[in-house]
Design an enzyme around this catalytic site. Structure first.
Site, PDB file in Angstrom:
ATOM      1  N   LYS A 116       0.817  -1.210   0.000  1.00  0.00           N
ATOM      2  CA  LYS A 116       0.000   0.000   0.000  1.00  0.00           C
ATOM      3  C   LYS A 116       0.854   1.265   0.000  1.00  0.00           C
ATOM      4  O   LYS A 116       0.439   2.300  -0.520  1.00  0.00           O
ATOM      5  CB  LYS A 116      -0.947  -0.032   1.200  1.00  0.00           C
ATOM      6  CG  LYS A 116      -1.958  -1.178   1.117  1.00  0.00           C
ATOM      7  CD  LYS A 116      -2.794  -1.270   2.365  1.00  0.00           C
ATOM      8  CE  LYS A 116      -3.850  -2.368   2.233  1.00  0.00           C
ATOM      9  NZ  LYS A 116      -3.283  -3.686   2.023  1.00  0.00           N
ATOM     10  N   GLU A 183      -1.075   6.595   8.218  1.00  0.00           N
ATOM     11  CA  GLU A 183      -1.691   7.615   7.380  1.00  0.00           C
ATOM     12  C   GLU A 183      -2.740   8.360   8.192  1.00  0.00           C
ATOM     13  O   GLU A 183      -3.207   7.856   9.229  1.00  0.00           O
ATOM     14  CB  GLU A 183      -2.335   6.985   6.149  1.00  0.00           C
ATOM     15  CG  GLU A 183      -3.521   6.087   6.441  1.00  0.00           C
ATOM     16  CD  GLU A 183      -4.103   5.454   5.174  1.00  0.00           C
ATOM     17  OE1 GLU A 183      -3.507   5.626   4.097  1.00  0.00           O
ATOM     18  OE2 GLU A 183      -5.150   4.799   5.283  1.00  0.00           O
ATOM     19  N   ASN A 272      -6.624  -3.360  -4.601  1.00  0.00           N
ATOM     20  CA  ASN A 272      -6.558  -4.776  -4.264  1.00  0.00           C
ATOM     21  C   ASN A 272      -6.488  -5.577  -5.557  1.00  0.00           C
ATOM     22  O   ASN A 272      -7.429  -5.567  -6.361  1.00  0.00           O
ATOM     23  CB  ASN A 272      -7.772  -5.195  -3.438  1.00  0.00           C
ATOM     24  CG  ASN A 272      -7.730  -4.605  -2.046  1.00  0.00           C
ATOM     25  OD1 ASN A 272      -6.683  -4.607  -1.400  1.00  0.00           O
ATOM     26  ND2 ASN A 272      -8.842  -4.083  -1.574  1.00  0.00           N
ATOM     27  N   ARG A 274      -6.944  -8.473  -6.716  1.00  0.00           N
ATOM     28  CA  ARG A 274      -7.598  -9.770  -6.552  1.00  0.00           C
ATOM     29  C   ARG A 274      -9.107  -9.567  -6.607  1.00  0.00           C
ATOM     30  O   ARG A 274      -9.600  -8.453  -6.723  1.00  0.00           O
ATOM     31  CB  ARG A 274      -7.231 -10.385  -5.194  1.00  0.00           C
ATOM     32  CG  ARG A 274      -7.536  -9.427  -4.032  1.00  0.00           C
ATOM     33  CD  ARG A 274      -7.355 -10.062  -2.680  1.00  0.00           C
ATOM     34  NE  ARG A 274      -7.366  -9.102  -1.592  1.00  0.00           N
ATOM     35  CZ  ARG A 274      -8.447  -8.572  -1.047  1.00  0.00           C
ATOM     36  NH1 ARG A 274      -9.631  -8.896  -1.527  1.00  0.00           N
ATOM     37  NH2 ARG A 274      -8.363  -7.712  -0.050  1.00  0.00           N
TER      38      ARG A 274
END
Length: 615
Positions: A116, A183, A272, A274
């Site tokens: 990420k 974050e 993502n 997937r």
């Protein structure tokens, strides 16, 4: 052409992929851990291969063993599902190096987006390098994987180090990678995502939006498509950003680009690489099978230039074996029955009689409703869940029904803080007051009773039965008379072992009753039969702290020892269950008089962990 697919996963997603493969005439291969030998996914596949593993959780992270299983079983393709190795570039390379077809994006695309931190940099977003008071609150997040594991909200700078440690441990356990980053945390944003699908011929579809704002522990609970209330301009912007992310890494296959939407502005979260858990709502709205399309793309076929047209609205609810009122503690045990009314899609990795274990995510199933409008879809799903037969451990079914009917949700004004605001009200116990009586009357007319129903020719005391319902004890009194069963204030219209009909103030109500030993289910109400006379020696010392779930003690609070003064709510120890860490806190303020928990110790539900002598 793909002839045989090994699914490098387990449970619901493996069963869902096998279903499509079966419809397409493709043979299926399952892999399973020792704990999953009798799991549904291992039973429904054409072939199943046992995987070696030090622990059940680690088994599905052993890429080399999975590739070997595919070759040995004669599979020519591997589908990773979601979770485990689904976003592991090295595993994708190993599959390709073995001469197998990888049903997923290129390893290079996985590498670019699976971390990420790197994904944010690719999209022009930088994580926080150093956290100060001005940055609070912040979110600690695992760089690999998802599903809420390795995520912590930090509101006090003094808690940052401890939460970083916990997040790293959780991420390493779930994904084999302990890297985390920090974050800014947006308090009242909406979690909105875009489903993409890309082929090897340069076509990228943006298949609408999904709203996944209702989350617990940063894990999605209710999802829907399309995301309600977005302007046409914002929707177009989200689609464009998602396609941009896909093209930036030469993406191929199904993927999801996630955003936090606040104040009409979209903030990129991650991509993502997937299939997502919530993909069925997109399938319902667009009338497609994403797994079938993944297979076509993997075979080299081209997508149509434009995606199909979206129709109607779809809502999905994740049914978990967990106790929302008890800190979302996962539950285990026998799942006696799981059925939903017709007209609602149910994706599950369980069947009646299966055992819910301690090693994996506690999701039992996903229920999906599709209708012409959002209001109709929400109503259909809430009604189906309310009428579903879910007999087994405690679940979040009542929470789902109440959430779907909450005014903030029905009006489309929800955000990721929904459960922070409303959990107490949504989990307030309100069992049907007539459920214990219905259970008692059904038992009185059960198969063990004579055809005379227990009536005697002499006056007698009322029959007495005791039940536990939602943590409270209920006593039920009834009589056998010449005319049948009687109970104060209620007319017994009909009483059989499976069906009881009661009339109160002229209104008749029907109760379906099912018993499994000392567990009784009256409609959606779960009861436990209690002994008629309680055992006076079974009392625990005040301040006893019992394990709320089966799991492993992973650590004890620093400096904690017998004799220490503790405050109510103070963290004492942490349990790991189903790849998540669960904080166990002091039940009262006082002195720690016993500490039976030790790191590495395996415990069952109800195991005594510690005793805090109240002040």
């Amino acid at each position: 052409m793909i002839a045989s697919v090994l699914v490098a996963n387990r449970g619901e997603i493996a069963c869902r992929i096998f279903r499509t493969c079966g419809e397409l005439g493709i043979r299926t291969v399952a892999v399973f851990s020792d704990a999953d030998e009798n799991a549904l996914h291992a039973r429904v596949a054409d072939t199943a291969v046992r995987l070696p593993g030090a622990t059940p959780a680690e088994t599905y992270l052993r890429g080399e063993a999975i590739v070997k299983a595919a070759v040995t079983a004669g599979a020519d393709a591997v589908h990773p599902g979601y979770g485990f190795l689904s976003e592991n570039a090295d595993f994708a390379r190993a599959v390709l190096d073995a001469g197998l077809t990888w049903i997923g994006p290129p390893p290079e695309a996985i590498e670019a987006m699976a971390s990420k931190t790197r994904a944010k940099q690719l999209m022009g977003v930088e994580p926080l390098a150093r956290v100060t008071e001005a940055d609070l609150p912040v979110l600690v997040k695992a760089a690999a994987g998802g599903g809420g594991r390795g995520m912590r909200v930090v509101r006090d700078l003094a808690d940052l180090d401890a939460e970083l440690t916990a997040a790293r441990a959780e991420a390493a356990s779930a994904f084999g990678d302990g890297e985390v980053f920090v974050e800014p945390y947006v308090e009242h944003g909406r979690h909105v995502e875009v489903q993409i699908l890309a082929d090897t011929h340069g076509t990228v579809w943006a298949l609408g939006t999904r709203d996944c704002s209702l989350q617990r522990r940063h894990q999605k609970v209710i999802e829907e498509a399309p995301a309600p209330g977005l302007t046409a301009e914002l929707t177009e912007e989200l689609h464009a950003l998602a396609v941009r992310a896909a093209r930036a890494v030469d993406y191929v296959g199904a993927g999801t680009v996630e955003f936090l939407v606040a104040g009409g502005t979209a903030h990129f979260l991650e991509m993502n690489t997937r299939l997502q858990v919530e993909h069925p709502v997109t399938e319902a709205v667009f009338g497609i099978d994403l797994v079938a399309l993944q297979l076509r793309v993997a075979e080299g076929h081209a997508l149509e230039t434009e995606p199909p047209r979206a129709r109607g609205h779809a809502v999905e609810a994740r049914l978990y074996a967990e106790d929302p009122a008890g800190g979302w503690a996962p539950q285990t045990g026998r799942l006696h029955r799981l059925t939903v009314p017709d007209g609602v899609r149910l994706d599950t990795g369980y069947t009646d009689g299966d055992t819910i274990g301690v090693h994996y995510d506690p999701m039992l199933a996903k229920a999906v409703a599709h209708a012409p409008t959002r209001a109709e879809a929400v109503r259909r799903l809430a009604g189906a869940l309310e009428r579903a037969a879910i007999h087994g451990p405690v679940t979040n079914r009542d929470l789902l029904v109440r959430s779907l009917r909450h005014e903030e949700f029905t009006s489309g004004r929800m955000d990721t803080g929904f459960y922070d605001r409303h959990l107490t009200g949504l989990t307030a116990t309100s069992p049907d007051p007539l459920a214990p009586l219905a259970a008692a009357l059904a038992d009185a007319r059960g198969p063990s009773r004579s055809r005379f129903g227990g009536w005697r020719n002499v006056p007698s005391q009322p029959q007495l039965k005791r039940y536990a319902v939602a943590g409270e004890e209920h006593e039920v009194h009834y009589r056998h008379t010449r005319t049948g069963l009687e109970a104060d204030g209620v007319r017994v219209v009909q009483a059989g072992p499976d069906l009881v009909l009661l009339e109160v103030d002229g209104v008749q109500r029907k109760f379906e009753v099912t018993a499994y030993g000392d567990e009784v289910f009256v409609g959606a109400t779960r009861l436990t039969v209690l002994p008629r006379f309680p055992d006076p020696t079974a009392q625990l010392a005040p301040g006893s702290l019992l394990a709320p779930m089966p799991g492993t003690v992973v650590r004890i609070a620093d400096g904690l020892s017998v004799g220490a003064a503790v405050a109510a709510g103070q963290p004492l120890l942490w349990l790991e269950a189903m790849k998540m860490e669960h904080k166990i806190t002091a039940p009262v303020t006082g002195t720690l008089s016993a500490l039976d928990a030790k790191p590495g110790r395996q415990v069952d539900v109800g195991t005594l962990l510690a005793v805090v002598q109240p002040s």
